[in-house]
Structure formats: structure tokens, C-alpha cells
Design a protein around this motif. Structure first.
Motif, short mmCIF file in Angstrom:
data_model
loop_
_atom_site.label_atom_id
_atom_site.label_comp_id
_atom_site.label_asym_id
_atom_site.label_seq_id
_atom_site.Cartn_x
_atom_site.Cartn_y
_atom_site.Cartn_z
N UNK A 22 88.01 25.78 63.19
CA UNK A 22 86.75 25.27 64.31
C UNK A 22 87.34 24.47 65.32
N UNK A 23 86.87 24.39 66.39
CA UNK A 23 87.50 23.75 67.48
C UNK A 23 86.72 22.58 68.06
N UNK A 40 82.64 23.69 67.27
CA UNK A 40 82.19 25.06 67.21
C UNK A 40 83.06 25.98 66.47
N UNK A 41 82.82 26.86 65.79
CA UNK A 41 83.48 27.87 64.96
C UNK A 41 84.29 28.63 66.21
N UNK A 81 74.33 20.76 68.52
CA UNK A 81 75.66 21.16 68.11
C UNK A 81 76.03 20.41 66.90
N UNK A 82 76.88 21.08 65.98
CA UNK A 82 77.27 20.53 65.02
C UNK A 82 78.12 19.15 65.28
N UNK A 83 78.02 18.16 64.70
CA UNK A 83 78.67 17.08 64.93
C UNK A 83 78.91 16.15 63.69
N UNK A 84 79.93 15.47 63.42
CA UNK A 84 80.13 14.55 62.35
C UNK A 84 80.68 13.31 62.90
N UNK A 85 80.59 12.35 62.26
CA UNK A 85 81.04 10.91 62.71
C UNK A 85 81.99 10.19 61.90
N UNK A 86 82.98 9.74 62.37
CA UNK A 86 84.00 9.16 61.56
C UNK A 86 84.52 7.96 61.84
#
Ligand SMILES: Cc1cc2nc3c(=O)[nH]c(=O)nc-3n(C[C@H](O)[C@H](O)[C@H](O)COP(=O)(O)OP(=O)(O)OC[C@H]3O[C@@H](n4cnc5c(N)ncnc54)[C@H](O)[C@@H]3O)c2cc1C
Ligand code: FES
Length: 360
Positions: A22-23, A40-41, A81-86
Motif C-alpha cells: 500500500x502507498x 491506497x493499495x 479513504x482508508x486511514x489509520x492513526x498512530x
């Protein structure tokens, strides 16, 4: 540039079956040390996921595979859009790599989304309470915004604990949801540095007060989601149970799966049985020799299945047993209803009383 993973550059693992590139398409700083990454893939194909789930990233370090999971903060149902939080952890290997070094355009590897901290398909509850502490807001934020837009008839209450107002992740977004859904969504922010100590930390004393102040329906019609440090979650669960809330009404997500010892139980049958695993359209059959778990036996037989914590605490390895019986030596994620439907965890699962067939 493949900055964050050396699996494409000669690792003994290579990108295993089920792992895709994924980018990173954008990075936003939420609060100091907390960043949201949209991805995004690589092949533009969809990455199936549900609100409340997490994605597991696969890294390799000196040829050894290491995995970390991050909850999804976006909502597929709102077409985000697919998001994750770190959150950056001071001595953390991969949270620092992501928050300090990752850049737009970098490539990551993931086994995709998993997890059971999701909304039920048919929501019977009329009011949902969310208890979050710190970065534990991530999956809850995804669930709340989806719930408010798709089920405006369900009341939502968020109790969100932080040290200070400045550390509140998604503060503006949460406030704007509260303004957009004034009759439906209420937030109680708690700050541990607050002058009024009775409203500073969520405690066994404060939780029943907040419950009473905000309850609009009978307790049997409520559902609860909890995500935060282990001690916070344990206290919240005990307090809810003391208030007569049934365990089946409480869902929890545990971010730190290494914070305490796991006390596994031995399977009643330690003889070798065969496991047949159906994964990505193929069947793989191999023996499971005790003390190996099904996941460990799969690895030894060259099959890379989804997993993250490997101790029965995250749910990444959840699968369904369609034939035979699987003994779980430990389980912090599956509820009685999941178990009754055949759900198992391969990382702590042992076939007992005969061969098993498992669908991943
Ligand atoms: C289901 C699931 C969902 C998760 N979702 C998120 C998320 O949305 N956002 C996010 O930032 N993290 C999330 N995590 C935690 C994340 O996977 C990593 O554990 C965390 O980023 C630390 O990894 P690291 O490589 O930086 O630290 P490591 O190098 O693995 O550990 C370094 C030190 O930090 C401690 N530590 C490890 N994890 C944590 C933690 N979670 N909290 C406090 N101390 C810790 C370790 O005990 C160790 O002392 C989630 C974990 C799980 C299992
Ligand atoms: S890998 Fe976490 S529960 Fe199995």
C-alpha cells in the motif's frame, strides 16, 4: 521508495501470501506525536474493511517478520479513504518509524483489515456509550461518525479521557459531530489535570454518575465500546458489570497486547491432528503437533496466515472452524456468541478430538 520494509529486498520471507503493498497518500498531524496516514493499495484494488477494525502492517527487521496493528480511523461507509492513526511511543520501534520518518509516497505492507470491535450488522441497542482514553479514540471515532450518519435514531455518548485538552485527538471533528447531531450525540471530555478531581479521571465512582446523567433508555437497551490502556478498560468493565450491564453488551479493544502475562490452559488432547485451512481460495493441509498452535504449524508448513499479537488478545487471527473442534488455550477477544458460531483464534488454537477444517 520502500522506506519502511525490507521484505522486497531479499528478506527470507518475501511478501508472504495475503500480504499486499500500500502507498501512503497523505499524512496529517493530529496532535503532537499523533499522525493520521491515508493509504491506497498499490494495484488500486479495494482493501476490504469495516468501521472499528484495524489493519496489520508487516515489517521485516534483519530478515525477521514483525507485525503491528493500527485501528482504522476513517469510515468506509462515508466513502473516506482508508486511514489509520498512530501515536508515537518514546521507545517504540514502529510507531516512531511511522511518525518520525514515513513520507507520502512510501510503501507499506499489510495483511489487510481484521478485528471484531465493529458495529453489529443489526443494531438492537437504542443507546451506545463509548469510553475512550488517549489514542484509544481511533476505532471509536470511526464507529461514532458512521453510526451518527447511518443510524440517526440511536443515541451516542462519548466519554473521552486525556491528560489535557491539547492532547485530545480529533477534537475539532468530534465537536463538529456534536454540533451536527445535537439531539443524538453527547461528549464528556475528561482531563486528568483538571482542577475538579471528581471529574478528572474515569473511575469506579464517576462511571455510574456519567451513566445515570446520560442514560435515555433502559440499561438492557444499551451497548458499550471501550478502548484504552488495560487498567482503564478493566476498571470500566468492572464498573459496568457492577451496574448490571451484561458482558455481551460490552466490546473492548486492547492496543497493548504485551503489557501483562498470558495464563494459557493446556488442551485436554495433545495428540497430533490434521488441520485443513481454506485461505484465499486454496486449501492447505498439515499436521498440528503439540505444543504448536494452528498458526505456528501453518508457519512451519510455509503458510502465512493473518496474525498480529499471537497471544489471543487482538483478534487478527480470527477464523471459523467448519469441521472438528478447536481448543483455545487463551481468549480475550471472542465472546460466547462468536464461539457458538464457530469462531476461533488460530494463534492459541489446538485441534482436539480429531482433525479440523478452518476457513480464514
Ligand atoms: C488491535 C490493535 C489496534 C491498535 N491500534 C492502534 C492505533 O490505532 N494507534 C496506535 O498508535 N497504536 C495502536 N495499536 C498499538 C500498536 O500496534 C503498537 O503496539 C504501538 O504502536 C507500539 O508499537 P512500537 O513498535 O512502536 O513499540 P514496541 O517497539 O513494540 O514497544 C516498545 C515499548 O512500548 C510498549 N508498548 C507497546 N505497545 C504499546 C501501546 N499500545 N501502548 C503503550 N505502550 C506500548 C512496549 O511494552 C515496549 O515497552 C494497536 C494495537 C492493537 C493490538
Ligand atoms: S494474533 Fe492476536 S488474537 Fe491471534
Amino acid at each position: 521508495m520502500c522506506l519502511l520494509n525490507d521484505s522486497s529486498t531479499g528478506s527470507i520471507y518475501g511478501p508472504p501470501l495475503g500480504v499486499r503493498g500500500v502507498i501512503i497518500t497523505s499524512i496529517r498531524e493530529e496532535t503532537p506525536g499523533v499522525k493520521t496516514f491515508t493509504i491506497a493499495s498499490e494495484d488500486s484494488g479495494p482493501i476490504p474493511h469495516a468501521v472499528g477494525q484495524f489493519i496489520t502492517l508487516v515489517f521485516t527487521h534483519h530478515g525477521k517478520e514483525e507485525r503491528r496493528s493500527f485501528s482504522i480511523s476513517s469510515s468506509p461507509e462515508l466513502n473516506e479513504p482508508l486511514a489509520f492513526t498512530v501515536k508515537r511511543i518514546d521507545n517504540g520501534a514502529y510507531s516512531r518509524l511511522l511518525t518520525d520518518r514515513a513520507a507520502v509516497g512510501d510503501k507499506l505492507f499489510t495483511t489487510g483489515a481484521a478485528g471484531l470491535f465493529t458495529l453489529p450488522i443489526n443494531i438492537a441497542a437504542k443507546q451506545i456509550f463509548f469510553f475512550a482514553a488517549g489514542i484509544g479514540i481511533t476505532p471509536i471515532f470511526s464507529i461514532i461518525k458512521t453510526l451518527l450518519h447511518t443510524h440517526p435514531d440511536i443515541q451516542a455518548v462519548l466519554v473521552y479521557s486525556n491528560r489535557t485538552r491539547e492532547e485530545v485527538v480529533f477534537y475539532k471533528e468530534l465537536q463538529s459531530l456534536a454540533e451536527q447531531f445535537p439531539g443524538t450525540f453527547k461528549i464528556a471530555f475528561l482531563f486528568s489535570t483538571a482542577f475538579d478531581l471528581s471529574r478528572a479521571r474515569l473511575s469506579k465512582a464517576l462511571l455510574p454518575i456519567l451513566l445515570k446523567e446520560n442514560a435515555l433508555v433502559h440499561k438492557n437497551e444499551m451497548l458499550f465500546y471501550i478502548c484504552g490502556p488495560f487498567a482503564y478498560m478493566r476498571m470500566a468493565i468492572f464498573s459496568l458489570e457492577e451496574q448490571g450491564i451484561h458482558a455481551d453488551q460490552i466490546r473492548k479493544e486492547n492496543f497493548n497486547t504485551n503489557d501483562r502475562a498470558v495464563h494459557k490452559t493446556d488442551p485436554p488432547d495433545k495428540t497430533t491432528h490434521t488441520a485443513t485451512i481454506k485461505y484465499l481460495g486454496k486449501e492447505h493441509t498439515f499436521p498440528v503437533v503439540y505444543p504448536d498452535t494452528i498458526l505456528q504449524a501453518a508457519k512451519k508448513n510455509g503458510l502465512s496466515l493473518p496474525y498480529s499479537c499471537e497471544v489471543g488478545r487482538c483478534g487478527s487471527c480470527a477464523a471459523r472452524c467448519t469441521k472438528g473442534k478447536v481448543w483455545l488455550s487463551y481468549n480475550e477477544v471472542l465472546m460466547d456468541t462468536d464461539l457458538a458460531q464457530g469462531s476461533i483464534l488460530t494463534c492459541v488454537g489446538h485441534p482436539v478430538d480429531g482433525d479440523v477444517t478452518i476457513e480464514v
